[in-house]
Design an enzyme around this catalytic site. Structure first.
Site, PDB file in Angstrom:
ATOM      1  N   ASN A   9      14.276 -32.650  -6.395  1.00 20.42           N
ATOM      2  CA  ASN A   9      13.230 -32.480  -5.383  1.00 20.42           C
ATOM      3  C   ASN A   9      13.678 -33.252  -4.142  1.00 20.42           C
ATOM      4  O   ASN A   9      13.596 -34.477  -4.113  1.00 20.42           O
ATOM      5  CB  ASN A   9      11.905 -33.017  -5.944  1.00 20.42           C
ATOM      6  N   LYS A  11      12.371 -33.377  -1.302  1.00 26.77           N
ATOM      7  CA  LYS A  11      11.251 -33.838  -0.452  1.00 26.77           C
ATOM      8  C   LYS A  11      11.552 -33.539   1.015  1.00 26.77           C
ATOM      9  O   LYS A  11      12.233 -32.551   1.301  1.00 26.77           O
ATOM     10  CB  LYS A  11      10.975 -35.325  -0.718  1.00 26.77           C
ATOM     11  N   HIS A  94       2.580 -31.796  -6.648  1.00 25.89           N
ATOM     12  CA  HIS A  94       3.304 -33.077  -6.654  1.00 25.89           C
ATOM     13  C   HIS A  94       2.349 -34.192  -6.209  1.00 25.89           C
ATOM     14  O   HIS A  94       1.507 -33.978  -5.342  1.00 25.89           O
ATOM     15  CB  HIS A  94       4.516 -33.006  -5.725  1.00 25.89           C
ATOM     16  N   GLU A  96       2.671 -36.616  -4.316  1.00 29.00           N
ATOM     17  CA  GLU A  96       2.661 -36.917  -2.879  1.00 29.00           C
ATOM     18  C   GLU A  96       1.767 -35.941  -2.134  1.00 29.00           C
ATOM     19  O   GLU A  96       1.127 -36.299  -1.143  1.00 29.00           O
ATOM     20  CB  GLU A  96       4.099 -36.899  -2.330  1.00 29.00           C
ATOM     21  N   GLU A 166       4.849 -36.898 -14.227  1.00 28.79           N
ATOM     22  CA  GLU A 166       5.365 -37.850 -13.239  1.00 28.79           C
ATOM     23  C   GLU A 166       4.335 -38.952 -12.978  1.00 28.79           C
ATOM     24  O   GLU A 166       3.447 -38.778 -12.146  1.00 28.79           O
ATOM     25  CB  GLU A 166       5.645 -37.125 -11.923  1.00 28.79           C
ATOM     26  N   GLY A 172       9.793 -43.059  -6.879  1.00 25.22           N
ATOM     27  CA  GLY A 172      10.399 -43.697  -5.713  1.00 25.22           C
ATOM     28  C   GLY A 172      10.306 -45.217  -5.738  1.00 25.22           C
ATOM     29  O   GLY A 172      10.595 -45.884  -4.762  1.00 25.22           O
ATOM     30  N   SER A 212      11.927 -42.023 -10.753  1.00 23.05           N
ATOM     31  CA  SER A 212      13.092 -42.915 -10.773  1.00 23.05           C
ATOM     32  C   SER A 212      14.107 -42.568 -11.864  1.00 23.05           C
ATOM     33  O   SER A 212      14.671 -43.461 -12.497  1.00 23.05           O
ATOM     34  CB  SER A 212      12.638 -44.378 -10.883  1.00 23.05           C
TER      35      SER A 212
HETATM   36  P1  PGA Z   1      12.060 -40.214  -7.615  1.00 21.84           P
HETATM   37  O1  PGA Z   1      11.041 -39.003  -7.315  1.00 21.84           O
HETATM   38  O2  PGA Z   1      13.102 -39.680  -8.537  1.00 21.84           O
HETATM   39  O3  PGA Z   1      12.622 -40.590  -6.262  1.00 21.84           O
HETATM   40  O4  PGA Z   1      11.267 -41.296  -8.228  1.00 21.84           O
HETATM   41  C1  PGA Z   1      10.631 -38.150  -8.333  1.00 21.84           C
HETATM   42  C2  PGA Z   1       9.685 -37.097  -7.799  1.00 21.84           C
HETATM   43  O5  PGA Z   1       8.870 -37.427  -6.933  1.00 21.84           O
HETATM   44  O6  PGA Z   1       9.725 -35.928  -8.205  1.00 21.84           O
END
Ligand code: PGA
Length: 248
Positions: A9, A11, A94, A96, A166, A172, A212
């Site tokens: 992803n 982003k 997601h 976010e 998630e 992140g 992560s």
């Molecule tokens: P990350 O993000 O691997 O940077 O923690 C995962 C995601 O948001 O899908």
């Protein structure tokens, strides 16, 4: 046998030229053929990345979509537009988007239905916040998100859906859920799917862990019986790392 699925992803990262550079580095690397590979790129890069991926087995995903086919929805992108590009998957719900863009369980459900109608496979994201986990509510929260996302979805559509667990606190942040916790929650999700759609569906639905995921923890996560893949943010932006994840 569930085919492992590793999805990057990106982003809101990478211009078109940067996207092409990254995808070039990925596709010219030696990649495990037994793993399904997906890149979820920004809308602006979809078309060019699609062309670049031609002749490879790497799938293309969008990171969001509107549920309507067209209309007065300034700034939105419709499933018809994604379909014409040849998008295979779309990340839906997601955290976010839930946190910063007012995504709700209701809009997630509408998007999931619309994606399926248009032949786009949804990667549905669910997961609890740190506060919810500390209160011991992770199962309750995830169950609610999952059941609402799947409201009105028929059993035959489930094979076209991927679920991504998630936990918000692991995204992140460099904090990964322990592989045991991740496995437990993916198993919990699988049980709920089993209760709603039956044992066969329970065994075939693919459930990813995200938060992560890095080259140094992917193997331990993927070794767990309930975890069928990873949805990866940060580490998917570095070709070498993403290739390592695919070849875990
Ligand atoms: P990350 O993000 O691997 O940077 O923690 C995962 C995601 O948001 O899908």
């Amino acid at each position: 046998m569930r085919i492992p699925i590793i999805a990057g992803n990106w982003k809101m990262n990478n211009t078109i030229s940067e996207s092409l550079e990254l995808v070039e580095a990925i596709k010219t690397s030696k990649l495990d053929e037994k793993v399904e590979k997906v890149v979820a790129v920004p809308f602006t890069s979809l078309m060019e990345v699609k062309k670049s991926l031609e002749g490879t087995d790497i799938k293309l995903a969008a990171q969001n979509m509107h549920w309507e086919e067209k209309g007065a929805f300034t700034g939105e992108v419709s499933p018809l537009m994604l379909k014409e590009i040849g998008v295979d998957y779309c990340i839906i719900g997601h955290s976010e988007r839930r946190q910063y863009f007012n995504e709700t369980d209701e809009s997630v459900n509408k998007k999931v239905k619309s994606a399926l109608t248009h032949g786009i496979k949804p990667i549905i994201c669910v997961g609890e916040t740190l506060e919810e986990r500390e209160e011991g509510k992770e199962e309750e929260v995830v169950k609610e998100q999952l059941l609402k996302a799947l409201e009105g979805i028929e059993k035959e559509d489930i094979e076209n859906i991927v679920i991504a667990y998630e936990p918000v606190w692991a995204i992140g942040t460099g904090k990964t859920a322990s592989s045991e916790d991740a496995n437990h929650m993916c198993g919990f999700i699988r049980r709920i799917i089993g209760e709603k759609y039956g044992e066969d569906t329970k065994d075939t639905i693919r459930i990813q862990y995200g938060g992560s995921v890095k080259p140094n923890n992917i193997k331990e996560l993927m070794d767990k019986v309930e975890i069928d893949g990873a949805l990866v943010g940060g580490a998917s932006l570095i070709a070498e790392d993403f290739v390592k994840l695919i070849n875990y």
